[in-house]
Scaffold this motif. Structure first.
Motif, PDB file in Angstrom:
ATOM      1  N   THR A   4       0.847  -1.183   0.000  1.00  0.00           N
ATOM      2  CA  THR A   4       0.000   0.000   0.000  1.00  0.00           C
ATOM      3  C   THR A   4       0.885   1.237   0.000  1.00  0.00           C
ATOM      4  OG1 THR A   4      -1.714  -1.177   1.218  1.00  0.00           O
ATOM      5  CG2 THR A   4      -1.821   1.214   1.249  1.00  0.00           C
ATOM      6  N   VAL A   5       0.498   2.213  -0.813  1.00  0.00           N
ATOM      7  CA  VAL A   5       1.208   3.492  -0.850  1.00  0.00           C
ATOM      8  C   VAL A   5       0.184   4.607  -0.685  1.00  0.00           C
ATOM      9  CG1 VAL A   5       3.048   2.651  -2.363  1.00  0.00           C
ATOM     10  CG2 VAL A   5       1.042   3.717  -3.380  1.00  0.00           C
ATOM     11  N   PHE A   6       0.657   5.757  -0.222  1.00  0.00           N
ATOM     12  CA  PHE A   6      -0.205   6.932  -0.264  1.00  0.00           C
ATOM     13  C   PHE A   6      -0.007   7.526  -1.648  1.00  0.00           C
ATOM     14  CE2 PHE A   6      -1.269  11.393   0.046  1.00  0.00           C
ATOM     15  CZ  PHE A   6      -2.527  11.307   0.614  1.00  0.00           C
ATOM     16  N   CYS A   7      -1.030   7.413  -2.479  1.00  0.00           N
ATOM     17  CA  CYS A   7      -0.933   7.825  -3.877  1.00  0.00           C
ATOM     18  C   CYS A   7      -1.009   9.350  -3.990  1.00  0.00           C
ATOM     19  CB  CYS A   7      -2.049   7.176  -4.688  1.00  0.00           C
ATOM     20  SG  CYS A   7      -1.985   7.610  -6.438  1.00  0.00           S
ATOM     21  N   THR A   8       0.033   9.919  -4.568  1.00  0.00           N
ATOM     22  CA  THR A   8       0.098  11.365  -4.761  1.00  0.00           C
ATOM     23  C   THR A   8      -1.004  11.844  -5.698  1.00  0.00           C
ATOM     24  OG1 THR A   8       2.489  11.255  -4.468  1.00  0.00           O
ATOM     25  CG2 THR A   8       1.627  13.243  -5.466  1.00  0.00           C
ATOM     26  N   LYS A  11      -4.514  11.028  -3.835  1.00  0.00           N
ATOM     27  CA  LYS A  11      -4.566  11.597  -2.476  1.00  0.00           C
ATOM     28  C   LYS A  11      -5.219  10.641  -1.479  1.00  0.00           C
ATOM     29  CE  LYS A  11      -3.202  15.839  -3.809  1.00  0.00           C
ATOM     30  NZ  LYS A  11      -2.204  15.589  -4.809  1.00  0.00           N
ATOM     31  N   LYS A  12      -4.869   9.348  -1.600  1.00  0.00           N
ATOM     32  CA  LYS A  12      -5.395   8.355  -0.663  1.00  0.00           C
ATOM     33  C   LYS A  12      -4.487   7.132  -0.669  1.00  0.00           C
ATOM     34  CE  LYS A  12      -8.382   5.894  -3.928  1.00  0.00           C
ATOM     35  NZ  LYS A  12      -9.726   5.405  -4.214  1.00  0.00           N
ATOM     36  N   ASP A  13      -4.638   6.301   0.365  1.00  0.00           N
ATOM     37  CA  ASP A  13      -3.914   5.035   0.398  1.00  0.00           C
ATOM     38  C   ASP A  13      -4.534   4.096  -0.632  1.00  0.00           C
ATOM     39  OD1 ASP A  13      -2.090   5.662   2.420  1.00  0.00           O
ATOM     40  OD2 ASP A  13      -3.497   5.110   4.002  1.00  0.00           O
ATOM     41  N   ALA A  14      -3.677   3.452  -1.392  1.00  0.00           N
ATOM     42  CA  ALA A  14      -4.158   2.541  -2.434  1.00  0.00           C
ATOM     43  C   ALA A  14      -3.086   1.495  -2.707  1.00  0.00           C
ATOM     44  CB  ALA A  14      -4.481   3.322  -3.707  1.00  0.00           C
ATOM     45  N   GLY A  16      -0.177  -0.340  -4.241  1.00  0.00           N
ATOM     46  CA  GLY A  16       0.985   0.134  -4.979  1.00  0.00           C
ATOM     47  C   GLY A  16       1.342  -0.769  -6.142  1.00  0.00           C
ATOM     48  N   ASN A  33       5.243   6.341  -4.814  1.00  0.00           N
ATOM     49  CA  ASN A  33       4.175   7.314  -4.569  1.00  0.00           C
ATOM     50  C   ASN A  33       2.943   7.206  -5.463  1.00  0.00           C
ATOM     51  OD1 ASN A  33       5.594   9.101  -2.540  1.00  0.00           O
ATOM     52  ND2 ASN A  33       7.054   9.147  -4.224  1.00  0.00           N
ATOM     53  N   SER A  35      -0.160   4.752  -7.205  1.00  0.00           N
ATOM     54  CA  SER A  35      -0.901   3.488  -7.087  1.00  0.00           C
ATOM     55  C   SER A  35      -1.121   2.849  -8.458  1.00  0.00           C
ATOM     56  CB  SER A  35      -2.256   3.748  -6.436  1.00  0.00           C
ATOM     57  OG  SER A  35      -3.067   4.520  -7.303  1.00  0.00           O
TER      58      SER A  35
END
Length: 90
Positions: A4-8, A11-14, A16, A33, A35
Motif C-alpha cells: 500500500t502506498v499513499f498515492c500522490t 490523495k489516498k492510500d491505495a 501500490g 508514490n 498506485s
C-alpha cells in the motif's frame, strides 16, 4: 502480498505497483508514490497522447514531452489536454 502506498495522484492510500515500471530516480518516485489505479489512468492518457499527437517514441523530443506530461499528470495533478479532442458524451 500487495503493498500500500499513499498515492500522490489520488490523495489516498491505495494498492501500490508490483515493481518499478520506469527507470531511474523518476521510476523510484513513481514506484514509491503512485498506485496501480493512478498508473492505469496514466497509461490511458499516454495512449491518447501518443495517438492524437502522433508521437514517435524513437524521437527524443517526443519522449521528453511524454515524460513531462507524465510528471504533470501523476505528481502535479494536471490533466492531459489534447487540442481538438472532445471526450464522448455520456
Amino acid at each position: 502480498m500487495s503493498r500500500t502506498v499513499f498515492c500522490t495522484r489520488l490523495k489516498k492510500d491505495a494498492e501500490g505497483l508490483d515493481f518499478q515500471l520506469y527507470p531511474g530516480d523518476l521510476g523510484k518516485r513513481i514506484f514509491d508514490n503512485i498506485s496501480k489505479e493512478a498508473w492505469a489512468e496514466w497509461q490511458s492518457k499516454q495512449t491518447m497522447l501518443i495517438n492524437e499527437k502522433k508521437l514517435n517514441m524513437m524521437n527524443v523530443d517526443h519522449r521528453k514531452l511524454l515524460e513531462t506530461e507524465m510528471v504533470n499528470f501523476l505528481f502535479e495533478g494536471q490533466d492531459v489536454i489534447i487540442e481538438g479532442y472532445t471526450p464522448p458524451s455520456k
